[in-house]
Design a protein around this motif. Structure first.
Motif, PDB file in Angstrom:
ATOM      1  N   ASP A 177       0.828  -1.210   0.000  1.00  0.00           N
ATOM      2  CA  ASP A 177       0.000   0.000   0.000  1.00  0.00           C
ATOM      3  C   ASP A 177       0.861   1.259   0.000  1.00  0.00           C
ATOM      4  N   ARG A 178       1.978   1.211   0.714  1.00  0.00           N
ATOM      5  CA  ARG A 178       2.904   2.343   0.681  1.00  0.00           C
ATOM      6  C   ARG A 178       3.471   2.517  -0.719  1.00  0.00           C
ATOM      7  N   ALA A 179       3.746   1.403  -1.385  1.00  0.00           N
ATOM      8  CA  ALA A 179       4.266   1.465  -2.749  1.00  0.00           C
ATOM      9  C   ALA A 179       3.270   2.153  -3.678  1.00  0.00           C
ATOM     10  N   PHE A 180       1.992   1.821  -3.540  1.00  0.00           N
ATOM     11  CA  PHE A 180       0.982   2.469  -4.375  1.00  0.00           C
ATOM     12  C   PHE A 180       0.876   3.951  -4.044  1.00  0.00           C
ATOM     13  N   GLN A 181       0.965   4.298  -2.776  1.00  0.00           N
ATOM     14  CA  GLN A 181       0.907   5.707  -2.407  1.00  0.00           C
ATOM     15  C   GLN A 181       2.102   6.466  -2.978  1.00  0.00           C
ATOM     16  N   ASP A 182       3.270   5.854  -2.940  1.00  0.00           N
ATOM     17  CA  ASP A 182       4.454   6.472  -3.542  1.00  0.00           C
ATOM     18  C   ASP A 182       4.258   6.674  -5.040  1.00  0.00           C
ATOM     19  N   ALA A 183       3.639   5.686  -5.691  1.00  0.00           N
ATOM     20  CA  ALA A 183       3.386   5.798  -7.132  1.00  0.00           C
ATOM     21  C   ALA A 183       2.400   6.918  -7.434  1.00  0.00           C
ATOM     22  N   ILE A 184       1.353   7.020  -6.631  1.00  0.00           N
ATOM     23  CA  ILE A 184       0.351   8.076  -6.824  1.00  0.00           C
ATOM     24  C   ILE A 184       0.988   9.456  -6.645  1.00  0.00           C
ATOM     25  N   GLU A 185       1.915   9.569  -5.705  1.00  0.00           N
ATOM     26  CA  GLU A 185       2.578  10.842  -5.415  1.00  0.00           C
ATOM     27  C   GLU A 185       3.789  11.092  -6.309  1.00  0.00           C
ATOM     28  N   HIS A 186       3.995  10.228  -7.302  1.00  0.00           N
ATOM     29  CA  HIS A 186       5.097  10.384  -8.271  1.00  0.00           C
ATOM     30  C   HIS A 186       6.456  10.488  -7.594  1.00  0.00           C
ATOM     31  N   ARG A 187       6.688   9.651  -6.587  1.00  0.00           N
ATOM     32  CA  ARG A 187       7.980   9.677  -5.905  1.00  0.00           C
ATOM     33  C   ARG A 187       9.091   9.081  -6.765  1.00  0.00           C
ATOM     34  N   SER A 188       8.722   8.376  -7.797  1.00  0.00           N
ATOM     35  CA  SER A 188       9.657   7.885  -8.799  1.00  0.00           C
ATOM     36  C   SER A 188       8.847   7.628 -10.060  1.00  0.00           C
ATOM     37  N   HIS A 189       9.539   7.487 -11.191  1.00  0.00           N
ATOM     38  CA  HIS A 189       8.812   7.191 -12.422  1.00  0.00           C
ATOM     39  C   HIS A 189       8.147   5.819 -12.353  1.00  0.00           C
ATOM     40  N   ARG A 190       8.791   4.867 -11.679  1.00  0.00           N
ATOM     41  CA  ARG A 190       8.203   3.562 -11.418  1.00  0.00           C
ATOM     42  C   ARG A 190       8.603   3.135 -10.016  1.00  0.00           C
ATOM     43  N   ILE A 191       7.632   2.617  -9.264  1.00  0.00           N
ATOM     44  CA  ILE A 191       7.898   2.055  -7.946  1.00  0.00           C
ATOM     45  C   ILE A 191       8.058   0.544  -8.096  1.00  0.00           C
ATOM     46  N   MET A 192       9.151   0.012  -7.554  1.00  0.00           N
ATOM     47  CA  MET A 192       9.451  -1.413  -7.674  1.00  0.00           C
ATOM     48  C   MET A 192       9.091  -2.139  -6.383  1.00  0.00           C
ATOM     49  N   VAL A 193       8.337  -3.214  -6.517  1.00  0.00           N
ATOM     50  CA  VAL A 193       7.943  -4.051  -5.383  1.00  0.00           C
ATOM     51  C   VAL A 193       8.653  -5.392  -5.512  1.00  0.00           C
ATOM     52  N   THR A 194       9.206  -5.893  -4.390  1.00  0.00           N
ATOM     53  CA  THR A 194       9.866  -7.200  -4.378  1.00  0.00           C
ATOM     54  C   THR A 194       9.199  -8.092  -3.339  1.00  0.00           C
ATOM     55  N   PRO A 195       9.100  -9.400  -3.603  1.00  0.00           N
ATOM     56  CA  PRO A 195       8.459 -10.321  -2.652  1.00  0.00           C
ATOM     57  C   PRO A 195       9.198 -10.375  -1.319  1.00  0.00           C
TER      58      PRO A 195
END
Length: 369
Positions: free
Chosen positions: A351-369
């Motif tokens: 969920d933090r990753a999606f929030q970072d993506a919505i806020e454009h904290r990077s061009h792409r947010i990378m999630v790892t298992p």
């Protein structure tokens, strides 16, 4: 694991149950691959703009609940009976690093066999866009494993390409290869909307020999990043009307529009600006309009008199993904693209990753298992 040897155990995945709700970490049974299938252990998944649209409810997502995520890199864990080969025809080997087409198609319908649009197959399967209500649920990238179904075009990741760049090639890179296809003259290109698609567009333009690369956005940070990534010119369009944007583009290009304009913002203002910025005889490729954004007024008279070619580029063919991976093998291109991807965010903090993506904290947010 080897061919046909998966053990019975559970794996974790992030499920989007409904839009505007937190994702749920759930356990799923790990079923072995069936005939023609491949089980892949996910190394990373990057969050695409369309994932954000599903998360926020801006896009109709009647496939929920689902394990979302369709920009994926991983390692071959197990092969089912009669396993497929790579798209190149070479055998797939357990332990190989892979990415794959975001759609699986039948190969025989009108769109596959005649129209050259396998991504519009009448029997289409799409990763990250399939309900996870069955025992074959592992079809999205926000998971520890993903199951590749028959009809998927699979690619071995070259050693010099990182997981994160390979993952973004699976959607952004391949889609841009599609968007550039068809243009005849390669002197000038205008790029509208400078997210990860925009970064891939810059590097694709450089590879294809465009001498002028104009990048348009409302975000000054992204424009600065675009210049660092190879843009020859950047234009802040935050306070400009569509005709003013076109006039500004024309002033940069000696009084004419661009040979190619690629629209990636998906906004009505962006599309109108892009339409007006293409020169007579030029090409307009629409990429970003994956959700409804309102109608724009276009007089067909303008299209005809300007001999304008308008192309809609939604997803891609497997050869477009091959082209994106070849681009990523070049060190300069690779390092420029890699800078657009965030540091890893663990699946448990999705969920933090999606929030970072919505806020454009990077061009792409990378999630790892």
């Amino acid at each position: 694991m080897k061919q046909g040897t998966s053990s019975k155990r559970c794996v974790r995945a992030a499920v989007l149950v409904a839009s505007n709700t937190p994702l749920e970490i759930r356990d799923f049974p790990l079923s072995g691959p069936e005939e023609g299938e491949v089980l892949v252990r996910v190394s990373c998944c990057t969050i695409c703009g369309s994932d954000i649209h599903a998360f926020t409810g801006r896009r109709k997502s009647d496939f929920l609940p689902a394990i979302v995520g369709h920009e994926i890199a991983g390692v071959v864990d197990e092969l089912g009976p009669s396993p497929p080969t790579y798209w190149s025809g070479e055998p797939i080997v357990v332990g190989d690093r892979v990415t794959f087409s975001m759609t699986a198609s039948c190969g025989t319908c009108l769109y596959c066999a005649r129209a050259g649009l396998p991504q519009k197959c009448v029997n289409l399967f799409k990763y990250g866009h399939t309900a996870c209500a069955t025992d074959r649920a592992l079809t999205g990238g926000l998971s520890e494993y993903v199951l590749l179904v028959s009809g998927t075009s699979i690619f071995k990741i070259p050693d010099m390409i990182s997981d994160e760049v390979a993952a973004t090639s699976m959607c952004a890179g391949a889609t841009l290869a599609n968007a550039f296809e068809g243009t005849q003259d390669k002197a000038s290109v205008v790029l509208v909307g400078m997210g990860m698609l925009g970064l891939w567009a810059i590097r694709t333009a450089i590879k294809n020999g465009f001498s002028r690369i104009l990048c348009l956005d409302v975000n000054k940070d992204r424009l600065g990043f675009s210049r660092e990534s190879g843009a020859t010119d950047v234009i802040d369009v935050s306070n400009l009307e569509a005709m003013e944007v076109a006039d500004r583009v024309s002033s940069y290009l000696g009084g004419v529009g661009a040979d190619l304009v690629i629209e990636m913002s998906g906004t009505a203002q962006g599309v109108r600006s892009a339409f007006l910025s293409a020169r007579t005889g030029g090409q307009l490729s629409l990429v970003g309009s994956v959700i409804p954004a309102g109608r724009i007024e276009v007089d067909p008279y303008e299209v005809v008199r300007r001999s304008l070619v308008i192309k809609g580029a939604h997803n891609y063919r497997p050869d477009h993904l091959a082209s994106a991976l070849r681009l990523g093998e070049d060190k300069a291109h690779h390092e420029s693209l890699r800078r657009g991807v965030s540091k890893p965010v663990p699946l448990t903090l999705v969920d933090r990753a999606f929030q970072d993506a919505i806020e454009h904290r990077s061009h792409r947010i990378m999630v790892t298992p």
